[in-house]
Design an enzyme around this catalytic site. Sequence first.
Site, mmCIF file in Angstrom:
data_model
loop_
_atom_site.group_PDB
_atom_site.id
_atom_site.type_symbol
_atom_site.label_atom_id
_atom_site.label_comp_id
_atom_site.label_asym_id
_atom_site.label_seq_id
_atom_site.Cartn_x
_atom_site.Cartn_y
_atom_site.Cartn_z
ATOM 1 N N GLY A 8 0.796 -1.236 0.000
ATOM 2 C CA GLY A 8 0.000 0.000 0.000
ATOM 3 C C GLY A 8 0.822 1.277 0.000
ATOM 4 N N PHE A 11 2.673 2.761 -5.786
ATOM 5 C CA PHE A 11 1.846 3.637 -6.634
ATOM 6 C C PHE A 11 0.351 3.283 -6.566
ATOM 7 C CE2 PHE A 11 0.518 3.648 -11.353
ATOM 8 C CZ PHE A 11 -0.163 4.847 -11.257
ATOM 9 N N ILE A 12 -0.018 2.084 -7.005
ATOM 10 C CA ILE A 12 -1.453 1.769 -7.090
ATOM 11 C C ILE A 12 -2.026 1.510 -5.705
ATOM 12 C CG2 ILE A 12 -3.207 0.351 -8.223
ATOM 13 C CD1 ILE A 12 -1.117 -0.379 -10.342
ATOM 14 N N THR A 120 -1.849 -8.496 -13.780
ATOM 15 C CA THR A 120 -1.552 -7.597 -14.897
ATOM 16 C C THR A 120 -1.893 -8.235 -16.242
ATOM 17 O OG1 THR A 120 0.326 -6.656 -16.114
ATOM 18 C CG2 THR A 120 0.834 -8.459 -14.655
ATOM 19 N N ASP A 121 -2.158 -7.394 -17.226
ATOM 20 C CA ASP A 121 -2.412 -7.914 -18.585
ATOM 21 C C ASP A 121 -1.137 -8.512 -19.187
ATOM 22 O OD1 ASP A 121 -0.969 -5.563 -19.035
ATOM 23 O OD2 ASP A 121 -2.352 -4.743 -20.533
ATOM 24 N N GLU A 122 0.025 -8.222 -18.570
ATOM 25 C CA GLU A 122 1.287 -8.715 -19.149
ATOM 26 C C GLU A 122 1.397 -10.235 -19.084
ATOM 27 O OE1 GLU A 122 4.769 -6.304 -18.416
ATOM 28 O OE2 GLU A 122 3.531 -4.581 -17.917
ATOM 29 N N TYR A 144 9.310 -10.571 -15.147
ATOM 30 C CA TYR A 144 8.242 -9.965 -14.327
ATOM 31 C C TYR A 144 6.897 -10.627 -14.647
ATOM 32 C CZ TYR A 144 4.385 -6.695 -13.432
ATOM 33 O OH TYR A 144 3.168 -6.159 -13.058
ATOM 34 N N LYS A 148 4.338 -12.994 -12.326
ATOM 35 C CA LYS A 148 2.924 -12.671 -12.067
ATOM 36 C C LYS A 148 2.032 -13.824 -12.552
ATOM 37 C CE LYS A 148 1.404 -9.283 -10.602
ATOM 38 N NZ LYS A 148 1.157 -8.776 -9.218
HETATM 39 P P1 NAD Z 1 5.052 -0.342 -7.081
HETATM 40 O O1 NAD Z 1 6.373 -0.909 -7.425
HETATM 41 O O2 NAD Z 1 4.827 1.127 -7.197
HETATM 42 O O3 NAD Z 1 4.650 -0.758 -5.589
HETATM 43 C C1 NAD Z 1 4.925 -2.019 -5.046
HETATM 44 C C2 NAD Z 1 4.829 -1.922 -3.530
HETATM 45 O O4 NAD Z 1 5.010 -3.233 -2.981
HETATM 46 C C3 NAD Z 1 5.901 -1.024 -2.900
HETATM 47 O O5 NAD Z 1 5.331 -0.187 -1.916
HETATM 48 C C4 NAD Z 1 6.873 -2.021 -2.262
HETATM 49 O O6 NAD Z 1 7.539 -1.506 -1.111
HETATM 50 C C5 NAD Z 1 5.923 -3.155 -1.910
HETATM 51 N N1 NAD Z 1 6.604 -4.460 -1.775
HETATM 52 C C6 NAD Z 1 7.485 -5.017 -2.655
HETATM 53 N N2 NAD Z 1 7.893 -6.211 -2.190
HETATM 54 C C7 NAD Z 1 7.245 -6.430 -1.010
HETATM 55 C C8 NAD Z 1 7.222 -7.493 -0.089
HETATM 56 N N3 NAD Z 1 7.980 -8.589 -0.255
HETATM 57 N N4 NAD Z 1 6.430 -7.386 1.003
HETATM 58 C C9 NAD Z 1 5.684 -6.278 1.208
HETATM 59 N N5 NAD Z 1 5.668 -5.237 0.365
HETATM 60 C C10 NAD Z 1 6.431 -5.311 -0.745
HETATM 61 O O7 NAD Z 1 4.024 -1.132 -7.996
HETATM 62 P P2 NAD Z 1 2.586 -0.706 -8.569
HETATM 63 O O8 NAD Z 1 2.772 -0.127 -9.909
HETATM 64 O O9 NAD Z 1 1.856 0.056 -7.528
HETATM 65 O O10 NAD Z 1 1.922 -2.148 -8.758
HETATM 66 C C11 NAD Z 1 1.129 -2.727 -7.718
HETATM 67 C C12 NAD Z 1 0.556 -4.039 -8.209
HETATM 68 O O11 NAD Z 1 -0.234 -3.839 -9.370
HETATM 69 C C13 NAD Z 1 1.640 -5.065 -8.608
HETATM 70 O O12 NAD Z 1 1.229 -6.332 -8.163
HETATM 71 C C14 NAD Z 1 1.653 -5.012 -10.129
HETATM 72 O O13 NAD Z 1 2.028 -6.253 -10.666
HETATM 73 C C15 NAD Z 1 0.192 -4.696 -10.411
HETATM 74 N N6 NAD Z 1 -0.063 -3.984 -11.680
HETATM 75 C C16 NAD Z 1 0.621 -2.825 -11.960
HETATM 76 C C17 NAD Z 1 0.336 -2.144 -13.151
HETATM 77 C C18 NAD Z 1 1.037 -0.846 -13.492
HETATM 78 O O14 NAD Z 1 0.843 -0.320 -14.604
HETATM 79 N N7 NAD Z 1 1.811 -0.255 -12.606
HETATM 80 C C19 NAD Z 1 -0.629 -2.650 -14.060
HETATM 81 C C20 NAD Z 1 -1.298 -3.836 -13.705
HETATM 82 C C21 NAD Z 1 -1.014 -4.488 -12.521
HETATM 83 P P1 TYD Z 2 6.823 0.768 -18.656
HETATM 84 O O1 TYD Z 2 6.276 2.044 -18.095
HETATM 85 O O2 TYD Z 2 8.107 0.234 -18.115
HETATM 86 O O3 TYD Z 2 5.657 -0.305 -18.536
HETATM 87 P P2 TYD Z 2 5.561 -1.818 -19.150
HETATM 88 O O4 TYD Z 2 6.873 -2.230 -19.651
HETATM 89 O O5 TYD Z 2 5.165 -2.596 -17.938
HETATM 90 O O6 TYD Z 2 4.503 -1.756 -20.207
HETATM 91 O O7 TYD Z 2 7.016 0.942 -20.222
HETATM 92 C C1 TYD Z 2 5.932 1.301 -21.056
HETATM 93 C C2 TYD Z 2 6.418 1.251 -22.497
HETATM 94 O O8 TYD Z 2 7.396 2.290 -22.678
HETATM 95 C C3 TYD Z 2 7.119 -0.030 -22.854
HETATM 96 O O9 TYD Z 2 6.806 -0.360 -24.215
HETATM 97 C C4 TYD Z 2 8.601 0.297 -22.749
HETATM 98 C C5 TYD Z 2 8.649 1.754 -23.129
HETATM 99 N N1 TYD Z 2 9.699 2.569 -22.468
HETATM 100 C C6 TYD Z 2 10.512 3.401 -23.242
HETATM 101 O O10 TYD Z 2 10.401 3.467 -24.478
HETATM 102 N N2 TYD Z 2 11.446 4.156 -22.585
HETATM 103 C C7 TYD Z 2 11.613 4.111 -21.234
HETATM 104 O O11 TYD Z 2 12.518 4.802 -20.696
HETATM 105 C C8 TYD Z 2 10.756 3.257 -20.469
HETATM 106 C C9 TYD Z 2 10.905 3.167 -18.981
HETATM 107 C C10 TYD Z 2 9.808 2.509 -21.132
#
Ligand code: NAD
Ligand code: TYD
Length: 341
Positions: A8, A11-12, A120-122, A144, A148
Amino acid sequence: MRLLITGGAGFIGANYIRYVLSVHPDYHVINLDKLTYSGNLGNLKGIDGYPNYTFVRGDICDRNVLDGIKFDAIVNFAAESHVDRSILDASPFLQTNIMGTHNLLETAKQRDCIFLHVSTDEVYGTIEKESFNENSPLRPNSPYAASKAASDMLVRSYVETHKIKAIITRCSNNYGPYQFPEKLIPLVIINALNMKPIPVYGDGMNVRDWIYVTDHCKGIDTVLHNGKNGEVYNIGSRNERANIELIKLLLVKVAGRINLNENEFAGLINFVRDRKGHDRRYAIDSSKIEQQLGWKPEISFDEGISKTVDWYISNKQWWQRIISGEYMQYYNTQYAERLKK
Ligand code: NAD
Ligand code: TYD
C-alpha cells in the site's frame, strides 16, 4: 471490514488506500509494506493520521508478521513491478511475486478470508491484433510477467484445491499520481522538466493500453465487493497508444503547462537500444467486468494525462527526493547501457 492491503505504500496501493477510505470510511485499513525502493510512506501523507489506518512494515514472505494481524480480506498489491529490473535480476521477482503470494494464500486458507490478487495484462503476453479475454492462454515474455503468471496460477490452484475465496484482476498499464519515476509516463514528464533526454526503446511503436489509476482502483473495489469467487476480471481502458505518440503528447502537455514552446523539447527524444523481449502490443477485453459488474472507466485519456502532468508539476518535492537518491544511479547506468551499439 478490516482490509489487509499489501504494497500500500507503492503507486497503485497508495491510490487504492486513498480511494477505499474515501468511499468506505467505516473500514479499517492495515497497510503491510516492506518499503522497497518503490515504496514510499510519503504517498500516504494525510491518511497516516486516520484512526482507521494502520501501517505495518513487513514482508509478505514472512508468516510471523501475518500471524499478528487481524483482517477479513486481503488485497494483494505487493510486488516487484518493473520489467527492466526483472531483466537485470529476476530473483526478487520470484521471491516476492511467487513466494510472497504463496505465503498470503496459506494465510487465506487458514483464516477463511477473501483474497483479491492484483495481477496484470502482461501475463497474456503480446498480441498483434484484437485483444485477450480472461480465457486466453498465459504466455508471459518477461521475468516480471512470468512471476505474475505463476502467482495467478497459484491463486487458481488454491481455489480449486483448498476452496479458498479468491479473485484475480488483470489490469492494463496504469498512470497517475505517485507513480515511481522509472515508469514511462512519470519518466517523460520529469526528464522534460529537467531538460534531460527521453529514452525511446526501439522504434517507439510498441503499444500499451493506458488506464488512469483511480479507474483501476474503482475496478478493484467493484470486484472485491461484487466479484464472483474463483473468477478472473480484466480491467482495461481501450486507450491504446504507441509509445512515441504518447511521449509527443506528454511533451505538448508539459510545454503548455509551463508556457514553453513545445519545439524546445523536440531534441530530447532519443531512440535507444530496445528492451530485450520487448512485448509489441498489450490489449485486453474488459467486457466481462463491464457487463457483469457494471464497472467502466470514467477518466478520458486526455483528462487523465492532463491531471497527471499537473500533479507532477505541482509535486516536485515528491519526485526530487527520489531522483536525488539511489534511483539515479540505477537510471544512469541503464541509460548508458542503452546508448551502446
Ligand atoms: P510499485 O512498485 O509502485 O509498488 C509495489 C509496492 O510493494 C511497494 O510499496 C513495495 O515496497 C511493496 N513491496 C514489494 N515487495 C514487497 C514485499 N515482499 N512485502 C511487502 N511489500 C512489498 O508497484 P505498482 O505499480 O503500484 O503495482 C502494484 C501491483 O499492481 C503489482 O502487483 C503489479 O504487478 C500490479 N499492476 C501494476 C500495473 C502498473 O501499470 N503499474 C498494471 C497492472 C497491474
Ligand atoms: P513501462 O512504463 O516500463 O511499462 P511496461 O513495460 O510494464 O509496459 O514501459 C511502457 C512502455 O514504454 C514499454 O513499451 C517500454 C517503453 N519505455 C521506453 O520506451 N522508454 C523508457 O525509458 C521506459 C521506462 C519505457
